[in-house]
Motif scaffolding. Sequence first.
Motif, PDB file in Angstrom:
ATOM      1  N   GLU A  33      17.484 -22.343   7.333  1.00 12.47           N
ATOM      2  CA  GLU A  33      16.685 -22.937   6.254  1.00 12.47           C
ATOM      3  C   GLU A  33      16.710 -24.458   6.335  1.00 12.47           C
ATOM      4  O   GLU A  33      15.669 -25.119   6.173  1.00 12.47           O
ATOM      5  N   ARG A  36      14.593 -25.568   9.278  1.00 12.74           N
ATOM      6  CA  ARG A  36      13.176 -25.386   8.979  1.00 12.74           C
ATOM      7  C   ARG A  36      12.673 -26.477   8.038  1.00 12.74           C
ATOM      8  O   ARG A  36      11.522 -26.918   8.129  1.00 12.74           O
ATOM      9  N   THR A  53      11.830 -23.208  14.142  1.00 14.00           N
ATOM     10  CA  THR A  53      12.311 -22.322  13.083  1.00 14.00           C
ATOM     11  C   THR A  53      11.209 -21.886  12.118  1.00 14.00           C
ATOM     12  O   THR A  53      11.468 -21.051  11.259  1.00 14.00           O
ATOM     13  N   SER A  54      10.006 -22.426  12.239  1.00 11.06           N
ATOM     14  CA  SER A  54       8.924 -22.000  11.354  1.00 11.06           C
ATOM     15  C   SER A  54       8.131 -20.866  12.004  1.00 11.06           C
ATOM     16  O   SER A  54       8.017 -20.783  13.226  1.00 11.06           O
ATOM     17  N   TYR A  55       7.595 -20.001  11.168  1.00 10.24           N
ATOM     18  CA  TYR A  55       6.806 -18.870  11.653  1.00 10.24           C
ATOM     19  C   TYR A  55       5.590 -19.365  12.430  1.00 10.24           C
ATOM     20  O   TYR A  55       5.300 -18.873  13.530  1.00 10.24           O
ATOM     21  N   GLU A  56       4.903 -20.349  11.878  1.00 11.86           N
ATOM     22  CA  GLU A  56       3.674 -20.846  12.502  1.00 11.86           C
ATOM     23  C   GLU A  56       3.937 -21.382  13.906  1.00 11.86           C
ATOM     24  O   GLU A  56       3.198 -21.077  14.851  1.00 11.86           O
ATOM     25  N   HIS A  57       4.991 -22.177  14.069  1.00 15.31           N
ATOM     26  CA  HIS A  57       5.265 -22.778  15.364  1.00 15.31           C
ATOM     27  C   HIS A  57       5.718 -21.736  16.385  1.00 15.31           C
ATOM     28  O   HIS A  57       5.297 -21.772  17.548  1.00 15.31           O
ATOM     29  N   ALA A 314      12.187 -17.734  11.622  1.00 17.47           N
ATOM     30  CA  ALA A 314      10.757 -17.558  11.324  1.00 17.47           C
ATOM     31  C   ALA A 314      10.534 -16.379  10.384  1.00 17.47           C
ATOM     32  O   ALA A 314       9.646 -16.419   9.523  1.00 17.47           O
ATOM     33  N   ASP A 317      10.764 -17.393   6.784  1.00 13.66           N
ATOM     34  CA  ASP A 317       9.974 -18.578   6.433  1.00 13.66           C
ATOM     35  C   ASP A 317       9.174 -18.301   5.160  1.00 13.66           C
ATOM     36  O   ASP A 317       8.278 -17.444   5.163  1.00 13.66           O
ATOM     37  N   ALA A 319       6.879 -19.887   3.886  1.00  8.02           N
ATOM     38  CA  ALA A 319       5.466 -20.214   4.040  1.00  8.02           C
ATOM     39  C   ALA A 319       4.666 -19.001   4.512  1.00  8.02           C
ATOM     40  O   ALA A 319       3.436 -18.984   4.403  1.00  8.02           O
ATOM     41  N   HIS A 320       5.374 -17.996   5.028  1.00  8.57           N
ATOM     42  CA  HIS A 320       4.675 -16.803   5.527  1.00  8.57           C
ATOM     43  C   HIS A 320       5.068 -15.533   4.782  1.00  8.57           C
ATOM     44  O   HIS A 320       4.249 -14.622   4.640  1.00  8.57           O
TER      45      HIS A 320
END
Length: 396
Positions: A33, A36, A53-57, A314, A317, A319-320
């Motif tokens: 966390e 991220r 560490t982010s889902y998007e990346h 991820a 995350d 954001a997702h």
Amino acid sequence: MTDLTGLTEQSDLIDRYDPLDPETLKDPYPTYEALRALGGPVWSDRLDSWVLTSYEHCKRVLLDHENFAADWRRAGETVPDVSLSVHTFDPPEHTGIYGVLAHSLMEMASDGLAKRARAEIAARLDALPAGPVNLVTEFTEPLARWFIPQALGLPEFELDVIRPIAAAITQAMDGGLVPSARKPGVEAQGKLADLIETWVEELEPGAPLRELVDRATEAGIPRAATMNSLRTLVVNGFTAVPASLGNALHALARDPRILKEQLGDPVTLDRAPHEFFRFEAPIQGTTRLAVRDTELAGVQVLRGQGVLMMFAAANRDPAHFTEPDRIDLGRWPNHHLTFGYGAHACSGSILAHMLLREVLTVLLERGAVLRLAEPATYKKLATVRTLEILPLEITF
């Protein structure tokens, strides 16, 4: 004056990050966390890679075969022939072997196999001694090592032979952190590929695994690549499959309401493994190498540099995923990254999903109650997140 505070915090955090640190092994998610929250890829000297560490990346890199290679030869690295498999090829070379494996595994994951698995699960649960036991050594690992040969149509594993080979291959997955593990891992890969060659030759014509090899040959896939790819399925019986079982049972013991309140109908039972895979990924991440200098989420990645995609981070995350730190068996669609994404999605996940689904089915049908006797401990591995001791009592 330039504000260097953020850069200093970023550097301090990534310098302290050690996947094999006891506290990180116990609970890596606060660290994920914090990484991220830095907002983008971060360079780690310890890991010799950019850390994502982010889902998007992570998803972006998984889908970008032009710029990021699973086949490290494309970035100028030397890869031993024995290490070339479905997991290390890139499209279009990857497409043929992946298609054959996925098609064959879907055929193997039959209703008959599911029925045999449920009977075996029930028998092994009945055989557990009274009181708390280490479910890793008494249930999850033995079950996985029974199931994989059953699914593939192989002879029962001779554990005295296979266990040290699988252990060396598993340790080599952490070769970036433990360089001394690389050579024994490559040697073990060769030994296991030779064993599989012997097993396949002894199979009767028409056996599922023999047909898989024949299909690969007809598709023009080199036999060595097929044997190496089958090796990865066998190793799953010692890595991702028992890890996913143990992680799920650990989660159920920590929150008994999940089994009582969230499971019930066949649709949820079929979807539930994906939520357990997301919540506690048995494979924490994997690395790609940059094929050329390229920009990624605001940083310049140079040819040959590693990009470590932390799937476990991820998968949490926010954001997702809504409320990512909570298990929600009704979460659907559930596009977690535990077994990769896109062309390189792990075909072995079919078997991991089936076995966990059948374990959950038996526990639910028998009204099982899981109680954690004391805190569980994890094996000292970075890539595979798997329990060493799961002191659990199961009553019906």
